[in-house]
Design a protein around this motif. Sequence first.
Motif, PDB file in Angstrom:
ATOM      1  N   GLU A   5       0.706  -1.232   0.066  1.00  0.00           N
ATOM      2  CA  GLU A   5       0.080   0.036  -0.057  1.00  0.00           C
ATOM      3  C   GLU A   5       0.726   1.177  -0.145  1.00  0.00           C
ATOM      4  O   GLU A   5       0.559   2.146  -0.760  1.00  0.00           O
ATOM      5  N   ALA A   6       1.958   1.226   0.735  1.00  0.00           N
ATOM      6  CA  ALA A   6       2.769   2.397   0.843  1.00  0.00           C
ATOM      7  C   ALA A   6       3.651   2.452  -0.291  1.00  0.00           C
ATOM      8  O   ALA A   6       3.743   3.700  -0.925  1.00  0.00           O
ATOM      9  N   ALA A   7       4.048   1.520  -1.030  1.00  0.00           N
ATOM     10  CA  ALA A   7       4.805   1.680  -2.078  1.00  0.00           C
ATOM     11  C   ALA A   7       3.959   2.100  -3.318  1.00  0.00           C
ATOM     12  O   ALA A   7       4.263   2.951  -4.101  1.00  0.00           O
ATOM     13  N   LYS A   8       2.723   1.674  -3.410  1.00  0.00           N
ATOM     14  CA  LYS A   8       1.681   2.292  -4.365  1.00  0.00           C
ATOM     15  C   LYS A   8       1.563   3.644  -3.934  1.00  0.00           C
ATOM     16  O   LYS A   8       1.490   4.559  -5.118  1.00  0.00           O
ATOM     17  N   LEU A   9       1.121   3.920  -2.675  1.00  0.00           N
ATOM     18  CA  LEU A   9       0.969   5.435  -2.398  1.00  0.00           C
ATOM     19  C   LEU A   9       2.305   6.159  -2.881  1.00  0.00           C
ATOM     20  O   LEU A   9       2.093   7.542  -3.361  1.00  0.00           O
ATOM     21  N   ALA A  10       3.396   5.741  -2.570  1.00  0.00           N
ATOM     22  CA  ALA A  10       4.824   6.546  -2.922  1.00  0.00           C
ATOM     23  C   ALA A  10       5.007   6.819  -4.393  1.00  0.00           C
ATOM     24  O   ALA A  10       5.367   7.743  -5.019  1.00  0.00           O
ATOM     25  N   ALA A  21       7.328  14.948  -2.327  1.00  0.00           N
ATOM     26  CA  ALA A  21       5.974  14.727  -2.269  1.00  0.00           C
ATOM     27  C   ALA A  21       5.549  13.394  -2.208  1.00  0.00           C
ATOM     28  O   ALA A  21       4.613  13.154  -1.351  1.00  0.00           O
ATOM     29  N   ALA A  22       6.583  12.339  -2.318  1.00  0.00           N
ATOM     30  CA  ALA A  22       5.997  10.825  -2.008  1.00  0.00           C
ATOM     31  C   ALA A  22       6.123  10.778  -0.405  1.00  0.00           C
ATOM     32  O   ALA A  22       5.103  10.130   0.184  1.00  0.00           O
ATOM     33  N   ILE A  23       7.064  11.375   0.300  1.00  0.00           N
ATOM     34  CA  ILE A  23       7.218  11.274   1.514  1.00  0.00           C
ATOM     35  C   ILE A  23       6.167  12.092   2.476  1.00  0.00           C
ATOM     36  O   ILE A  23       5.380  11.429   3.206  1.00  0.00           O
ATOM     37  N   GLU A  24       5.673  13.423   1.889  1.00  0.00           N
ATOM     38  CA  GLU A  24       4.365  13.830   2.296  1.00  0.00           C
ATOM     39  C   GLU A  24       3.215  12.892   1.998  1.00  0.00           C
ATOM     40  O   GLU A  24       2.344  13.061   3.320  1.00  0.00           O
ATOM     41  N   ARG A  25       3.011  12.578   1.072  1.00  0.00           N
ATOM     42  CA  ARG A  25       1.791  11.543   1.111  1.00  0.00           C
ATOM     43  C   ARG A  25       1.786  10.370   1.876  1.00  0.00           C
ATOM     44  O   ARG A  25       0.732  10.239   2.660  1.00  0.00           O
ATOM     45  N   VAL A  26       2.830   9.769   2.129  1.00  0.00           N
ATOM     46  CA  VAL A  26       2.892   8.440   3.058  1.00  0.00           C
ATOM     47  C   VAL A  26       2.887   9.006   4.279  1.00  0.00           C
ATOM     48  O   VAL A  26       2.022   8.347   5.368  1.00  0.00           O
ATOM     49  N   THR A  27       3.485  10.120   4.708  1.00  0.00           N
ATOM     50  CA  THR A  27       3.332  10.599   5.838  1.00  0.00           C
ATOM     51  C   THR A  27       1.755  11.081   6.429  1.00  0.00           C
ATOM     52  O   THR A  27       1.453  10.632   7.560  1.00  0.00           O
ATOM     53  N   SER A  28       1.294  11.705   5.684  1.00  0.00           N
ATOM     54  CA  SER A  28      -0.049  11.890   5.630  1.00  0.00           C
ATOM     55  C   SER A  28      -1.108  10.768   5.937  1.00  0.00           C
ATOM     56  O   SER A  28      -1.901  10.718   6.728  1.00  0.00           O
ATOM     57  N   ALA A  29      -0.923   9.668   5.189  1.00  0.00           N
ATOM     58  CA  ALA A  29      -1.419   8.712   5.352  1.00  0.00           C
ATOM     59  C   ALA A  29      -1.234   7.917   6.614  1.00  0.00           C
ATOM     60  O   ALA A  29      -2.259   7.316   7.280  1.00  0.00           O
ATOM     61  N   LEU A  30       0.169   7.832   7.088  1.00  0.00           N
ATOM     62  CA  LEU A  30       0.385   7.249   8.372  1.00  0.00           C
ATOM     63  C   LEU A  30      -0.103   7.903   9.617  1.00  0.00           C
ATOM     64  O   LEU A  30      -0.424   7.411  10.680  1.00  0.00           O
ATOM     65  N   THR A  31      -0.362   9.317   9.380  1.00  0.00           N
ATOM     66  CA  THR A  31      -0.825  10.148  10.767  1.00  0.00           C
ATOM     67  C   THR A  31      -2.180  10.552  10.249  1.00  0.00           C
ATOM     68  O   THR A  31      -2.440  11.395  10.878  1.00  0.00           O
ATOM     69  N   ALA A  32      -3.004  10.009   9.494  1.00  0.00           N
ATOM     70  CA  ALA A  32      -4.303  10.188   9.045  1.00  0.00           C
ATOM     71  C   ALA A  32      -4.555  11.677   8.787  1.00  0.00           C
ATOM     72  O   ALA A  32      -5.659  12.415   9.042  1.00  0.00           O
ATOM     73  N   GLY A  33      -3.592  12.429   8.388  1.00  0.00           N
ATOM     74  CA  GLY A  33      -3.752  13.617   7.699  1.00  0.00           C
ATOM     75  C   GLY A  33      -3.787  14.741   9.012  1.00  0.00           C
ATOM     76  O   GLY A  33      -3.793  15.981   8.498  1.00  0.00           O
ATOM     77  N   SER A  34      -3.383  14.224  10.242  1.00  0.00           N
ATOM     78  CA  SER A  34      -3.537  15.276  11.479  1.00  0.00           C
ATOM     79  C   SER A  34      -2.101  15.805  11.397  1.00  0.00           C
ATOM     80  O   SER A  34      -0.907  15.004  11.758  1.00  0.00           O
ATOM     81  N   PRO A  35      -1.807  17.134  11.428  1.00  0.00           N
ATOM     82  CA  PRO A  35      -0.430  17.498  11.738  1.00  0.00           C
ATOM     83  C   PRO A  35       0.154  17.535  13.213  1.00  0.00           C
ATOM     84  O   PRO A  35       1.518  17.479  13.219  1.00  0.00           O
ATOM     85  N   THR A  36      -0.692  17.140  14.249  1.00  0.00           N
ATOM     86  CA  THR A  36      -0.217  16.658  15.491  1.00  0.00           C
ATOM     87  C   THR A  36      -0.059  15.259  15.764  1.00  0.00           C
ATOM     88  O   THR A  36       0.226  14.850  16.772  1.00  0.00           O
TER      89      THR A  36
END
Length: 184
Positions: A5-10, A21-36
Amino acid sequence: VDSPEAAKLAGNVRNAAELTAAIERVTSALTAGSPTAFSSDSIVVSVAAPDVPDLTLVDLPGIVRTVTAGQDASVIQSVNEMIDRYLAQERTIVLAIVPANQDVATVDILERALRVDPSGERTIGVLTKPDLVGEGAEDEVVSVLKNERKPLRLGYVMVKNRSAAELKQGRSLGGAARDVERRY
């Protein structure tokens, strides 16, 4: 994150901008889009090229001493456990990040590194933010950089990233580096 899933997202990354951009997409997915939010999952970037040694870089979160609005209190323990897990690995090279505008005696990472690397064979001090050092406090920073104040077997290096204003102005890395060299 080592998952399909992460590979596809990246996606397939070909340059630095796509990597960011890929790191930002995966980070957002891992943190459910929450900045905190915080995730204990690792984002692994593999670079393959001829004549390049195998090396894994792990950018860990900074040591958290207090939670902020919207953060769960468990983030302190989670970050500490993650840092300790990586520090304990004998193949880990510890880049102990020390803000130059803080008293080196108050920086926790140096003691943590000493506990897992008492001989200092794998710890390097990295002084950051030299531009934020108050006027008149430069001698203290220089004593750390010269490996006098808090000696490390491998010593210290100093880095300065360009500020947001410098990036907007198109300031070159070389120009920013020369400014720091002149000051210190």
